[in-house]
Design an enzyme around this catalytic site. Structure first.
Site, PDB file in Angstrom:
ATOM      1  N   CYS A 142       0.833  -1.211   0.000  1.00 28.67           N
ATOM      2  CA  CYS A 142       0.000   0.000   0.000  1.00 28.67           C
ATOM      3  C   CYS A 142       0.875   1.272   0.000  1.00 28.67           C
ATOM      4  O   CYS A 142       1.736   1.427   0.860  1.00 28.67           O
ATOM      5  CB  CYS A 142      -0.914  -0.016   1.229  1.00 28.67           C
ATOM      6  SG  CYS A 142      -1.964   1.440   1.285  1.00 28.67           S
ATOM      7  N   LYS A 161       2.185  -9.574   0.117  1.00 28.42           N
ATOM      8  CA  LYS A 161       2.055  -8.852  -1.157  1.00 28.42           C
ATOM      9  C   LYS A 161       2.925  -7.616  -1.062  1.00 28.42           C
ATOM     10  O   LYS A 161       2.832  -6.864  -0.082  1.00 28.42           O
ATOM     11  CB  LYS A 161       0.584  -8.471  -1.366  1.00 28.42           C
ATOM     12  CG  LYS A 161       0.295  -7.689  -2.637  1.00 28.42           C
ATOM     13  CD  LYS A 161      -1.208  -7.708  -2.924  1.00 28.42           C
ATOM     14  CE  LYS A 161      -1.586  -6.980  -4.194  1.00 28.42           C
ATOM     15  NZ  LYS A 161      -1.811  -5.562  -4.011  1.00 28.42           N
ATOM     16  N   ARG A 201      -8.294  -3.773 -10.677  1.00 29.18           N
ATOM     17  CA  ARG A 201      -9.230  -2.845 -11.321  1.00 29.18           C
ATOM     18  C   ARG A 201      -9.926  -3.435 -12.538  1.00 29.18           C
ATOM     19  O   ARG A 201     -11.041  -3.042 -12.868  1.00 29.18           O
ATOM     20  CB  ARG A 201      -8.491  -1.545 -11.678  1.00 29.18           C
ATOM     21  CG  ARG A 201      -8.110  -0.745 -10.449  1.00 29.18           C
ATOM     22  CD  ARG A 201      -7.090   0.324 -10.759  1.00 29.18           C
ATOM     23  NE  ARG A 201      -5.787  -0.258 -11.096  1.00 29.18           N
ATOM     24  CZ  ARG A 201      -4.714   0.443 -11.410  1.00 29.18           C
ATOM     25  NH1 ARG A 201      -4.796   1.751 -11.457  1.00 29.18           N
ATOM     26  NH2 ARG A 201      -3.567  -0.164 -11.682  1.00 29.18           N
TER      27      ARG A 201
HETATM   28  C1  LIG Z   1      -8.742   1.702  -4.857  1.00 31.87           C
HETATM   29  C2  LIG Z   1      -7.689   0.656  -4.638  1.00 31.87           C
HETATM   30  C3  LIG Z   1      -7.638  -0.012  -3.422  1.00 31.87           C
HETATM   31  C4  LIG Z   1      -6.653  -0.981  -3.191  1.00 31.87           C
HETATM   32  N1  LIG Z   1      -6.652  -1.645  -2.006  1.00 31.87           N
HETATM   33  C5  LIG Z   1      -5.732  -2.632  -1.784  1.00 31.87           C
HETATM   34  C6  LIG Z   1      -5.748  -3.391  -0.577  1.00 31.87           C
HETATM   35  O1  LIG Z   1      -6.588  -3.212   0.307  1.00 31.87           O
HETATM   36  N2  LIG Z   1      -4.794  -4.348  -0.436  1.00 31.87           N
HETATM   37  C7  LIG Z   1      -3.862  -4.610  -1.414  1.00 31.87           C
HETATM   38  O2  LIG Z   1      -3.015  -5.493  -1.245  1.00 31.87           O
HETATM   39  N3  LIG Z   1      -3.842  -3.917  -2.551  1.00 31.87           N
HETATM   40  C8  LIG Z   1      -4.757  -2.944  -2.768  1.00 31.87           C
HETATM   41  N4  LIG Z   1      -4.750  -2.272  -3.953  1.00 31.87           N
HETATM   42  C9  LIG Z   1      -3.779  -2.655  -4.986  1.00 31.87           C
HETATM   43  C10 LIG Z   1      -4.366  -3.768  -5.881  1.00 31.87           C
HETATM   44  O3  LIG Z   1      -4.590  -4.944  -5.154  1.00 31.87           O
HETATM   45  C11 LIG Z   1      -3.448  -4.102  -7.057  1.00 31.87           C
HETATM   46  O4  LIG Z   1      -2.236  -4.639  -6.588  1.00 31.87           O
HETATM   47  C12 LIG Z   1      -3.146  -2.880  -7.924  1.00 31.87           C
HETATM   48  O5  LIG Z   1      -4.319  -2.111  -8.137  1.00 31.87           O
HETATM   49  C13 LIG Z   1      -2.589  -3.296  -9.281  1.00 31.87           C
HETATM   50  O6  LIG Z   1      -3.443  -4.188  -9.915  1.00 31.87           O
HETATM   51  P1  LIG Z   1      -4.537  -3.751 -11.025  1.00 31.87           P
HETATM   52  O7  LIG Z   1      -3.817  -2.962 -12.084  1.00 31.87           O
HETATM   53  O8  LIG Z   1      -5.074  -5.065 -11.499  1.00 31.87           O
HETATM   54  O9  LIG Z   1      -5.547  -2.913 -10.322  1.00 31.87           O
HETATM   55  C14 LIG Z   1      -5.691  -1.278  -4.192  1.00 31.87           C
HETATM   56  C15 LIG Z   1      -5.759  -0.601  -5.409  1.00 31.87           C
HETATM   57  C16 LIG Z   1      -6.730   0.357  -5.651  1.00 31.87           C
HETATM   58  C17 LIG Z   1      -6.762   1.062  -6.978  1.00 31.87           C
END
Ligand SMILES: Cc1cc2nc3c(=O)[nH]c(=O)nc-3n(C[C@H](O)[C@H](O)[C@H](O)COP(=O)(O)O)c2cc1C
Length: 341
Positions: free
Chosen positions: A100, A139, A225
């Protein structure tokens, strides 16, 4: 895929997502093929203090299994205690968040900020793993910034301390969500570790997911996303893995609205009517984004304040598209869907 003692039905995981991965989201991701879903990240202090918001966020039901919980923190003793409680509460796996980038978490030395302190991270890993019998995963990002890309070091420390799997979102903390995830780093991590490596970042299309599995050698995919308002992305990736292409046609506009209806009803299982309305407004935007006339509909959904209003808006949208479809019933394609990618 096996994560320690936890055997999953496949290698597709729905990412923990703050403000998003509530019960409704998780149930739909599972329905369309997610092998594992997670409650959103919880600060370890909030979890241990049982504050009211956390009680809502961590809520799950038996039909969601396997279900994971995710903690952010940097105090090994607190993390160990939280893990014990999570095991007692019946979660199947615990993930440790070192990804995060938000200041609220970073200023406590947690999330991706902890990547700058590998020794402390290792202590957290050990404390969490030693505290429970259920598997613990982690992670993390590529590093704090381009000058300190220490994801291999963190992955090795995780493995040495009994962590069962690593998920990498291969952007740096400094990058936050800008630019593209560099999955050559996922491949490097996979080559360096024996435990499963899961890729996260920019998996928005089935072909890309399958390409990642092949080119990086990673063991699993974590969808973020890309699955917002499109939980069937899990099915599309599964079909592309099994058949080389998406077999089931993408849902029609009417079908999308039906999933949105169900999403809202599921939200009522964890939130009050008013809160469910506030939450569903953003999901509605995602479900209808590819639908013709979605701008006007967005406005309509953004004002719903009760269950009745939500259903009225949805019924209007349904009627609109039913009319469109019957007008254009010669066409093979869904006339209500505008240029779906
Ligand atoms: C709004 C938002 C909230 C997220 N919350 C978390 C979370 O609670 N825990 C976590 O490990 N990653 C969190 N992430 C990261 C996502 O799990 C992921 O690793 C990141 O968005 C990249 O993947 P994507 O391009 O498929 O979204 C968050 C991302 C976004 C955009």
């Amino acid at each position: 895929m096996k994560l320690g003692s936890l055997k999953l039905r496949n290698n597709l995981i729905a990412a923990p997502l703050c403000g998003i991965s509530n019960r409704a989201y998780r149930v739909l991701c599972k329905r369309y093929g997610a092998g594992l879903t997670y409650v959103e990240m919880l600060k370890v202090e909030s979890y241990l203090h049982h504050n009211r918001k956390t009680m809502t966020l961590k809520y799950y039901r038996e039909d969601e299994r396997p279900i994971g919980i995710q903690f952010a923190g940097n105090n090994p003793a607190w993390l160990a205690e939280a893990c014990k409680q999570a095991e007692d509460e019946g979660y199947d796996i615990i993930d440790f968040n070192m990804g995060c980038p938000v200041p609220k978490i970073g200023k406590c030395g947690a999330g991706s900020a902890l990547m700058a302190y590998p020794d402390r991270a290792a202590k957290c890993f050990k404390a969490m793993v030693d505290a429970v019998k259920i598997p613990v995963s982690v992670k993390f990002r590529a590093g704090v910034n381009d000058g300190n890309l220490n994801f291999i070091q963190i992955g090795k420390l995780a493995e040495e301390n009994g962590i069962v799997a690593c998920t990498i979102h291969p952007r740096t903390r400094q990058q936050s969500f800008a630019g593209q995830a560099d999955h050559s780093r996922t491949a490097e991590l996979k080559a360096a570790l024996k435990i499963p490596v899961i890729a996260s970042g920019d998996i928005n299309e089935p072909d890309f997911g399958v390409k990642l599995l092949k080119t990086t050698g990673c063991d699993g995919l974590m969808l973020g996303r890309g699955a917002w308002g499109r939980p069937w992305l899990f099915r599309e990736i599964t079909e592309t893995i099994n058949h080389g292409r998406v077999v089931t046609p993408s849902p029609t506009a009417i079908e999308r609205l039906a999933v949105l209806r169900e999403h809202y009803e599921l939200l009522l299982e964890c939130f009050s009517e008013r809160h469910a309305c506030q939450v569903v407004r953003k999901y509605a935007t995602w479900y209808i984004r590819d639908i013709k006339g979605s701008a006007a509909l967005r406005g309509r959904f953004s004002r719903v304040n009760s269950r009745v209003e939500f259903h009225e808006a949805l019924d209007e949208a349904m009627e609109l598209y039913e009319r469109e479809m019957s007008r254009d019933n010669q066409s093979q394609s869904d006339p209500a869907l505008a240029a779906v990618g």
